[in-house]
Design a protein around this motif. Structure first.
Motif, PDB file in Angstrom:
ATOM      1  N   ALA A   1       0.838  -1.212   0.000  1.00 22.66           N
ATOM      2  CA  ALA A   1       0.000   0.000   0.000  1.00 22.66           C
ATOM      3  C   ALA A   1       0.869   1.256   0.000  1.00 22.66           C
ATOM      4  O   ALA A   1       0.549   2.228  -0.704  1.00 22.66           O
ATOM      5  N   GLU A   2       1.947   1.244   0.767  1.00 27.56           N
ATOM      6  CA  GLU A   2       2.857   2.396   0.799  1.00 27.56           C
ATOM      7  C   GLU A   2       3.421   2.701  -0.578  1.00 27.56           C
ATOM      8  O   GLU A   2       3.780   3.840  -0.867  1.00 27.56           O
ATOM      9  N   GLN A   3       3.506   1.671  -1.422  1.00 30.95           N
ATOM     10  CA  GLN A   3       4.089   1.835  -2.755  1.00 30.95           C
ATOM     11  C   GLN A   3       3.032   1.856  -3.855  1.00 30.95           C
ATOM     12  O   GLN A   3       3.349   1.698  -5.031  1.00 30.95           O
ATOM     13  N   GLY A   4       1.734   2.004  -3.476  1.00 30.15           N
ATOM     14  CA  GLY A   4       0.706   2.239  -4.483  1.00 30.15           C
ATOM     15  C   GLY A   4      -0.239   1.100  -4.783  1.00 30.15           C
ATOM     16  O   GLY A   4      -1.123   1.247  -5.633  1.00 30.15           O
ATOM     17  N   LEU A   5      -0.115  -0.038  -4.137  1.00 31.73           N
ATOM     18  CA  LEU A   5      -1.031  -1.156  -4.387  1.00 31.73           C
ATOM     19  C   LEU A   5      -1.898  -1.390  -3.151  1.00 31.73           C
ATOM     20  O   LEU A   5      -1.435  -1.933  -2.150  1.00 31.73           O
TER      21      LEU A   5
ATOM     22  N   PRO B   1       4.258  -6.939 -15.429  1.00 32.14           N
ATOM     23  CA  PRO B   1       3.281  -6.892 -14.347  1.00 32.14           C
ATOM     24  C   PRO B   1       2.697  -5.496 -14.159  1.00 32.14           C
ATOM     25  O   PRO B   1       3.315  -4.492 -14.532  1.00 32.14           O
ATOM     26  N   ASP B   2       1.509  -5.454 -13.559  1.00 32.42           N
ATOM     27  CA  ASP B   2       0.912  -4.167 -13.202  1.00 32.42           C
ATOM     28  C   ASP B   2       1.697  -3.509 -12.068  1.00 32.42           C
ATOM     29  O   ASP B   2       1.794  -2.286 -12.001  1.00 32.42           O
ATOM     30  N   PHE B   3       2.224  -4.327 -11.173  1.00 36.33           N
ATOM     31  CA  PHE B   3       3.016  -3.851 -10.050  1.00 36.33           C
ATOM     32  C   PHE B   3       4.188  -4.799  -9.836  1.00 36.33           C
ATOM     33  O   PHE B   3       4.027  -6.007  -9.968  1.00 36.33           O
TER      34      PHE B   3
ATOM     35  N   THR C   1      11.152 -10.390  -4.051  1.00 30.79           N
ATOM     36  CA  THR C   1      10.544  -9.595  -5.109  1.00 30.79           C
ATOM     37  C   THR C   1       9.160 -10.163  -5.394  1.00 30.79           C
ATOM     38  O   THR C   1       8.989 -11.383  -5.496  1.00 30.79           O
ATOM     39  N   PHE C   2       8.174  -9.264  -5.513  1.00 32.72           N
ATOM     40  CA  PHE C   2       6.782  -9.641  -5.754  1.00 32.72           C
ATOM     41  C   PHE C   2       6.258  -8.901  -6.973  1.00 32.72           C
ATOM     42  O   PHE C   2       6.513  -7.701  -7.133  1.00 32.72           O
ATOM     43  N   SER C   3       5.497  -9.603  -7.812  1.00 34.81           N
ATOM     44  CA  SER C   3       4.820  -8.974  -8.937  1.00 34.81           C
ATOM     45  C   SER C   3       3.343  -9.333  -8.899  1.00 34.81           C
ATOM     46  O   SER C   3       2.955 -10.373  -8.341  1.00 34.81           O
ATOM     47  N   PHE C   4       2.522  -8.451  -9.518  1.00 39.21           N
ATOM     48  CA  PHE C   4       1.070  -8.619  -9.557  1.00 39.21           C
ATOM     49  C   PHE C   4       0.541  -8.297 -10.951  1.00 39.21           C
ATOM     50  O   PHE C   4       0.993  -7.338 -11.576  1.00 39.21           O
TER      51      PHE C   4
END
Length: 122
Positions: free
Chosen positions: A7-11, A35-37, A52-55
Motif C-alpha cells: 500500500a505504501e508503494q501504491g497497491l 506486471p501491473d506492479f 521480489t513480488f509482482s502482480f
C-alpha cells in the motif's frame, strides 16, 4: 504482513481477502510479462532475505455463477523465495471473499493476452 508495504508503494489490497487461492493449471503454466506492479527486494520479515513480488490484474468467474470479480495474480519471484517452492503450474490469486467456494472445482480467469499467456507442454 506484506499488504501495508504494498500500500505504501501504491497497491491497495483492501478489497481482497488477505489469503491466496492456489489454482492449478496443470499440465499448463502461465508465462507472465509486464506486471501491473512489481516490488523488488521487499524486506517484509526478519525471517528471511528480501523478496521480489509482482502482480497482474485478472478477472475471475466461477462457471456456475453469473458474476465476475477482480483478482490479482500474486507472484513471489521464486529466485528470491528460497523457503517456499511450488510447481510452475500453480498460480496464487488474490480475490475478494467468495462465499461457498468449493475446495476443488473450476474457475475461469480472464487475462490480458499481451502480458499473460498459457504455455502448453510439449
Amino acid at each position: 504482513m506484506q499488504a501495508p508495504l504494498f500500500a505504501e508503494q501504491g497497491l491497495d489490497l483492501s478489497m481482497f481477502f488477505l489469503g491466496t487461492l492456489n489454482l492449478s493449471l496443470a499440465p499448463q503454466h502461465l508465462v507472465l510479462q509486464q506486471p501491473d506492479f512489481c516490488f523488488p527486494d521487499l524486506h517484509w520479515t526478519d525471517l528471511h532475505p528480501p523478496e521480489t513480488f509482482s502482480f497482474w490484474s485478472i478477472r475471475l468467474r466461477l462457471p456456475e455463477r453469473c458474476s465476475e470479480m477482480p483478482g490479482l495474480i500474486y507472484y513471489p519471484h521464486p529466485e528470491t523465495k528460497a523457503r517456499h517452492w511450488q510447481p510452475p503450474s500453480v498460480i496464487e490469486v488474490l480475490a475478494p471473499w467468495i462465499d461457498d467456494l468449493p475446495v476443488e472445482g473450476w474457475m475461469e480467469i480472464g487475462v490480458d493476452p499481451n502480458r499473460i499467456r498459457v504455455h502448453l507442454p510439449g
